[in-house]
Design a protein around this motif. Structure first.
Motif, PDB file in Angstrom:
ATOM      1  N   ASP A   1       0.803  -1.219   0.000  1.00 32.75           N
ATOM      2  CA  ASP A   1       0.000   0.000   0.000  1.00 32.75           C
ATOM      3  C   ASP A   1       0.840   1.276   0.000  1.00 32.75           C
ATOM      4  O   ASP A   1       0.306   2.374  -0.108  1.00 32.75           O
ATOM      5  N   HIS A   2       2.149   1.168   0.134  1.00 33.84           N
ATOM      6  CA  HIS A   2       3.050   2.329   0.068  1.00 33.84           C
ATOM      7  C   HIS A   2       4.418   1.842  -0.416  1.00 33.84           C
ATOM      8  O   HIS A   2       5.399   1.881   0.318  1.00 33.84           O
TER       9      HIS A   2
ATOM     10  N   VAL B   1      -4.247   3.755   7.250  1.00 34.49           N
ATOM     11  CA  VAL B   1      -3.552   2.790   6.393  1.00 34.49           C
ATOM     12  C   VAL B   1      -3.058   1.606   7.220  1.00 34.49           C
ATOM     13  O   VAL B   1      -3.147   0.463   6.796  1.00 34.49           O
TER      14      VAL B   1
ATOM     15  N   LYS C   1      -3.531   8.333   5.814  1.00 32.59           N
ATOM     16  CA  LYS C   1      -3.488   9.104   4.577  1.00 32.59           C
ATOM     17  C   LYS C   1      -4.463  10.256   4.786  1.00 32.59           C
ATOM     18  O   LYS C   1      -5.644  10.028   5.031  1.00 32.59           O
TER      19      LYS C   1
ATOM     20  N   ASP D   1       0.609  10.551   2.769  1.00 31.13           N
ATOM     21  CA  ASP D   1       0.831   9.555   3.819  1.00 31.13           C
ATOM     22  C   ASP D   1       1.606  10.174   4.972  1.00 31.13           C
ATOM     23  O   ASP D   1       2.579  10.899   4.765  1.00 31.13           O
TER      24      ASP D   1
END
Length: 115
Positions: free
Chosen positions: A58-59, A87, A102, A108
Motif C-alpha cells: 500500500d506504500h 492505512v 493518509k 501519507d
C-alpha cells in the motif's frame, strides 16, 4: 505540540536505496531491523533521523514524515472525522507505537507514540 520527529523512505528495493543515499549524500545508515534501516543525516544540532524501509504493497515507494503524538488512538479518531484514511492501525514495538494514515488529499503520514 505535535512535532515532526523524522522521516521514512519506502522502497521495494531498500538495499539499493540505502546504498544510493549512503554513496550520494553520505548518510549514516545502520543495520536493518524489521526491514527498516535507521538513517542519521547531518551533524550536531543539525541531525535529522529517519529510516529506509521495505515498502509494503500500500506504500511501495515514497516518503512520509513521522509526527510524534501523545496518543495515537486519539489522533486517529480525530483524523478519521476530518476525512483521513487509516492505512495501518496502531502497531506495538519495543519502545514506541506506530500507525500510518493518509490525509484527505492522499499524503501519507506516520504517527509515533512513545511508551
Amino acid at each position: 505540540m505535535n512535532r515532526v520527529v523524522g522521516f521514512e523512505i519506502s522502497s521495494r528495493e531498500p538495499e539499493l536505496t540505502t546504498k544510493f543515499f549512503e554513496d550520494v549524500f553520505g548518510w549514516d545508515i545502520g543495520e536493518p531491523n524489521y526491514e527498516y534501516w535507521p538513517v542519521v543525516t547531518g551533524k550536531g544540532a543539525n541531525v535529522v533521523s529517519g529510516g529506509i524501509a521495505k515498502g509494503p504493497e500500500d506504500h511501495p515507494h515514497g516518503t512520509r514524515i513521522r509526527i510524534e503524538v501523545d496518543s495515537i488512538d486519539e489522533t486517529l479518531a480525530i483524523a478519521k472525522v476530518k476525512g483521513a484514511e487509516v492505512v495501518r492501525e496502531k502497531m506495538e514495538f519495543d519502545t514506541f507505537y506506530l500507525a500510518y494514515l493518509k490525509e484527505p488529499t492522499g499524503i501519507d503520514i506516520g504517527l509515533i507514540e512513545q511508551k
